[in-house]
Design a protein around this motif. Structure first.
Motif, PDB file in Angstrom:
ATOM      1  N   ASN A 148      -5.134  10.613   3.008  1.00  0.00           N
ATOM      2  CA  ASN A 148      -4.231   9.913   3.927  1.00  0.00           C
ATOM      3  C   ASN A 148      -4.787   9.886   5.343  1.00  0.00           C
ATOM      4  OD1 ASN A 148      -2.362   9.320   1.969  1.00  0.00           O
ATOM      5  ND2 ASN A 148      -1.038  11.058   2.403  1.00  0.00           N
TER       6      ASN A 148
ATOM      7  N   ARG B 115      -7.899   9.970   6.277  1.00  0.00           N
ATOM      8  CA  ARG B 115      -9.048   9.063   6.360  1.00  0.00           C
ATOM      9  C   ARG B 115      -8.603   7.603   6.382  1.00  0.00           C
ATOM     10  NH1 ARG B 115     -13.848  10.015   2.453  1.00  0.00           N
ATOM     11  NH2 ARG B 115     -14.758   8.658   4.039  1.00  0.00           N
ATOM     12  N   ILE B 116      -7.591   7.291   5.568  1.00  0.00           N
ATOM     13  CA  ILE B 116      -7.070   5.915   5.566  1.00  0.00           C
ATOM     14  C   ILE B 116      -6.417   5.607   6.909  1.00  0.00           C
ATOM     15  CG2 ILE B 116      -5.429   4.325   4.499  1.00  0.00           C
ATOM     16  CD1 ILE B 116      -5.878   5.733   1.854  1.00  0.00           C
TER      17      ILE B 116
ATOM     18  N   ILE C 291     -12.905  -1.551   5.274  1.00  0.00           N
ATOM     19  CA  ILE C 291     -12.541  -0.407   4.428  1.00  0.00           C
ATOM     20  C   ILE C 291     -12.837  -0.697   2.963  1.00  0.00           C
ATOM     21  CG2 ILE C 291     -10.666   1.142   3.738  1.00  0.00           C
ATOM     22  CD1 ILE C 291      -9.217   0.358   6.329  1.00  0.00           C
TER      23      ILE C 291
ATOM     24  N   ILE D 103     -12.014   1.275  -0.601  1.00  0.00           N
ATOM     25  CA  ILE D 103     -11.360   2.380  -1.290  1.00  0.00           C
ATOM     26  C   ILE D 103     -11.802   2.338  -2.744  1.00  0.00           C
ATOM     27  CG2 ILE D 103      -9.140   3.393  -1.943  1.00  0.00           C
ATOM     28  CD1 ILE D 103      -7.930   2.080   0.531  1.00  0.00           C
TER      29      ILE D 103
ATOM     30  N   LYS E  64      -5.516   4.388  -6.420  1.00  0.00           N
ATOM     31  CA  LYS E  64      -6.067   3.744  -5.212  1.00  0.00           C
ATOM     32  C   LYS E  64      -5.075   2.754  -4.602  1.00  0.00           C
ATOM     33  CE  LYS E  64      -9.552   2.035  -7.531  1.00  0.00           C
ATOM     34  NZ  LYS E  64      -9.313   2.588  -8.875  1.00  0.00           N
TER      35      LYS E  64
ATOM     36  N   LEU F 254      -3.040   2.847  -0.885  1.00  0.00           N
ATOM     37  CA  LEU F 254      -3.251   1.826   0.140  1.00  0.00           C
ATOM     38  C   LEU F 254      -1.944   1.152   0.542  1.00  0.00           C
ATOM     39  CD1 LEU F 254      -4.901   0.001   1.959  1.00  0.00           C
ATOM     40  CD2 LEU F 254      -5.294  -1.484  -0.014  1.00  0.00           C
TER      41      LEU F 254
ATOM     42  N   LYS G  51       0.379   3.082   2.631  1.00  0.00           N
ATOM     43  CA  LYS G  51      -0.065   3.164   4.022  1.00  0.00           C
ATOM     44  C   LYS G  51       0.192   1.856   4.780  1.00  0.00           C
ATOM     45  CE  LYS G  51      -1.228   7.246   4.889  1.00  0.00           C
ATOM     46  NZ  LYS G  51      -0.438   7.948   5.915  1.00  0.00           N
TER      47      LYS G  51
ATOM     48  N   ILE H 177      -9.982  -5.031   3.267  1.00  0.00           N
ATOM     49  CA  ILE H 177      -9.832  -3.758   2.559  1.00  0.00           C
ATOM     50  C   ILE H 177     -10.123  -4.032   1.091  1.00  0.00           C
ATOM     51  CG2 ILE H 177      -8.337  -1.823   2.026  1.00  0.00           C
ATOM     52  CD1 ILE H 177      -6.644  -2.547   4.450  1.00  0.00           C
TER      53      ILE H 177
ATOM     54  N   ILE I 221     -13.915   5.297   1.394  1.00  0.00           N
ATOM     55  CA  ILE I 221     -12.896   6.299   1.069  1.00  0.00           C
ATOM     56  C   ILE I 221     -12.789   6.443  -0.448  1.00  0.00           C
ATOM     57  CG2 ILE I 221     -10.472   6.946   1.290  1.00  0.00           C
ATOM     58  CD1 ILE I 221     -10.393   5.247   3.843  1.00  0.00           C
TER      59      ILE I 221
END
Length: 446
Positions: free
Chosen positions: A31, A33-34, A45, A47, A55, A59, A62, A195, A220
């Protein structure tokens, strides 16, 4: 019943096919890092992690928390860069003025509009006085990443690309270049980002095609869930539905899940359905332990086609190889009879039956089994430099498929169940290597 207790539907709690919401379990390090990547202007980004590891859930939780709006493109096998660009334009609903009469009496403001590219929301086909404007969809004209970046940025969106690894190999270099375009455009639109959500090694693929992106991409990794974290999903579901699983059943669910929350959600959902629990209970209900075997039967029945497809994809022969065709290699791996194995151990085992075998490309071919192209049926343990099957279901299916020619036969299903029971115990040792000590409880037959 406590009047303050909220009533939840079962499908709101255990969600194997969509991102978890009310049963979301935070993973603090990921969390952070995101959070950092979302706040950093210009940072693109990626992931990545195994399928079913959570995953997408992480995301979108967030994005909701940060109140970030987005468009989403879901990639399918064989998709090209132009395909995903057109998909994004379709979602933006971008139009341009095709014909104008008496233009001087109808002006359109704004920098983007001045270039005769407009958003549908900004201009509709209409007649005002003597001025008439007709529109045409942007996707009918050549589209560019630069224009796409401007429109996404002007609407204060981010662009989420799911299953990035499915993009054609020859187009992944272009994806790196598009990320650079979005990064450059972030000087004008500070929140603009791509992303990309992908499988293992997705980030490496972008960086290797454009080394300049190394410091401009936040890579990530979402790892497998620990057993304690999987148990928290179950405990949250228990609390919200006012139910209780026995410790034995909880431990079995966690072990069979192999670090994948999607499997935990699926097994919990089936157990509740079999016990006719479809919403929050007025008084606590204990899930019957004997229902676990029924749930497993249902899971195997429901996923038999998926397991078969995974096996077929993993063993597909693209270029025939002597001694090293995918099916041959899986046969050698199973014959080893080990929970995990090293390349050297596998090579020596093959050489026992073929003294002339060199195995120069063995690591490369085994590594393929950890990739989406071969269904990720193996995982790599970096701490021990060994490989192991991604979950007991896959390993049991491989073992039975190698023994029985017709996977649809009744005896195959029974054999599969028997092997799976054995794999449950073996799986414990492998997962302990990943997650440390864990109390698995009593695993005798229920």
């Amino acid at each position: 019943m406590d009047q303050k207790r909220k009533i939840y539907k079962l499908e709101e709690i255990f969600t194997p096919s969509k991102p978890a919401d009310v049963t979301f379990v935070a993973r603090n390090e990921i969390n952070k890092r995101i959070d950092r990547a979302l706040r950093t202007s210009g940072k693109q980004i990626i992931i990545y992690g195994f399928s079913g590891v959570g995953k997408t859930t992480l995301l979108f939780k967030k994005l909701k928390e940060f109140e970030i709006n987005y468009i989403k493109t879901s990639c399918i096998s064989g998709m090209t860069i132009q395909d995903i660009i057109i998909d994004a334009f379709n979602q933006l609903d971008v139009y341009y003025p095709h014909q104008k009469e008496n233009v001087e009496s109808n002006t359109v403001g704004g920098n983007l509009e001045a270039s005769f590219w407009i958003l549908k929301a900004g201009l509709k086909a209409e007649t005002k006085g003597d001025a008439k404007v007709s529109q045409k969809r942007v996707v009918e004209l050549p589209t560019t990443p630069q224009t796409l970046a401007k429109f996404i940025g002007s609407k204060e969106l981010v662009w989420v690309i799911e299953d990035f690894h499915k993009i054609e190999e020859s187009h992944k270099k272009q994806m790196a270049q598009i990320m650079k375009v979005f990064m450059d455009a972030s000087t004008e639109f500070s929140n603009l980002k791509i992303i990309a959500i992908g499988a293992v090694n997705s980030a490496r693929e972008v960086v290797q095609y454009d080394s300049e992106m190394r410091s401009r991409i936040s890579e990530i990794e979402v790892p497998l869930m620990s057993h304690d974290t999987l148990k928290r999903i179950i405990e949250t579901g228990e609390r919200l539905l006012n139910i209780k699983f026995s410790e034995n059943v909880t431990n079995r669910i966690v072990t069979y899940s192999s670090g994948l929350p999607a499997v935990t959600h699926q097994l919990c959902l089936l157990l509740c359905e079999l016990d006719e629990i479809f919403k929050t209970q007025s008084s606590q209900k204990r899930i019957q332990a004997q229902k676990f075997n029924e749930a497993m039967d249902e899971y195997l029945e429901e996923n038999s086609d998926s397991l078969k497809a995974i096996f077929e994809q993993a063993t597909k022969v693209v270029h025939p190889r002597k001694n090293e065709n995918p099916l041959d290699l899986l046969g050698y791996i199973v014959t080893l009879g080990k929970d995990n194995f090293s390349i050297l151990e596998l090579k020596e085992s093959i050489q026992n039956g073929n003294v002339n075998y060199k195995g120069n490309n063995l690591r490369k071919y085994i590594e393929e089994f950890t990739q989406p192209e071969r269904s990720e049926i193996l995982r790599f343990n970096a701490n021990h430099n060994t490989y192991y099957f991604s979950n007991p279901f896959i390993k049991a299916y491989v073992q039975c498929s190698l023994k029985i020619e017709n996977p649809k036969a009744i005896e195959f299903k029974q054999d599969f169940k028997n092997v799976l029971k054995e794999e449950l115990i073996l799986a414990q040792r492998v997962f302990k290597d990943d997650f440390g000590d864990f109390d698995f409880g009593d695993f005798e037959d229920l």
